[in-house]
Scaffold this motif. Structure first.
Motif, short mmCIF file in Angstrom:
data_model
loop_
_atom_site.label_atom_id
_atom_site.label_comp_id
_atom_site.label_asym_id
_atom_site.label_seq_id
_atom_site.Cartn_x
_atom_site.Cartn_y
_atom_site.Cartn_z
N THR A 45 13.05 11.43 -21.54
CA THR A 45 14.27 10.72 -21.90
C THR A 45 13.95 9.25 -22.17
N VAL A 46 14.56 8.73 -23.18
CA VAL A 46 14.35 7.34 -23.56
C VAL A 46 15.41 6.50 -22.87
N GLU A 47 14.95 5.44 -22.20
CA GLU A 47 15.88 4.56 -21.53
C GLU A 47 16.48 3.60 -22.55
N THR A 48 17.77 3.43 -22.46
CA THR A 48 18.45 2.54 -23.39
C THR A 48 18.68 1.18 -22.74
N PHE A 49 18.70 0.14 -23.56
CA PHE A 49 19.00 -1.20 -23.09
C PHE A 49 20.51 -1.39 -23.12
N PRO A 50 21.01 -2.25 -22.23
CA PRO A 50 22.46 -2.45 -22.23
C PRO A 50 22.96 -3.15 -23.50
N ALA A 51 22.13 -3.88 -24.18
CA ALA A 51 22.46 -4.57 -25.43
C ALA A 51 23.66 -5.49 -25.31
#
Length: 104
Positions: free
Chosen positions: A89-95
């Motif tokens: 799974t790819v961790e997403t940034f909160p952006a």
């Protein structure tokens, strides 16, 4: 069609083993592989003891059930030991780079 007592006992054994199954999916599938081995050995004994009367109309298709067991075993083994690494799974940034307060 007459059901032999040992076949009934084998099915009963498999059913009770499934009820006391482990909690993880891998453990359950490994248990299923063991049960398929037991089932196959029971079928081999049944095939060796089978008597065919000349007026018998239907026969148990042993080659077909061995083929089905082999296909199930191969499918489970392929699932338990994949040929390549599974994608992670790819961790997403909160952006969220905009703030309401200026840095001091």
């Amino acid at each position: 069609m007459k059901i032999h007592p040992w076949l009934y006992l084998s099915c009963l054994l498999l059913a009770t083993t499934v009820q006391a199954a482990p909690t993880s999916e891998e453990a359950n599938l490994s248990l299923l592989l063991t049960q398929l081995n037991i089932l196959e050995s029971t079928l081999k004994r049944a095939e060796a003891q089978a008597t065919v009367a000349p007026d018998t109309r239907f026969f148990f298709d042993y080659p077909q059930i061995y083929s089905d067991i082999h296909a199930m075993r191969e499918g489970i083994n392929t699932y338990l030991t994949p040929s390549r690494a599974q994608p992670r799974t790819v961790e997403t940034f909160p952006a969220r780079y905009r703030t309401e307060v200026a840095p001091q």
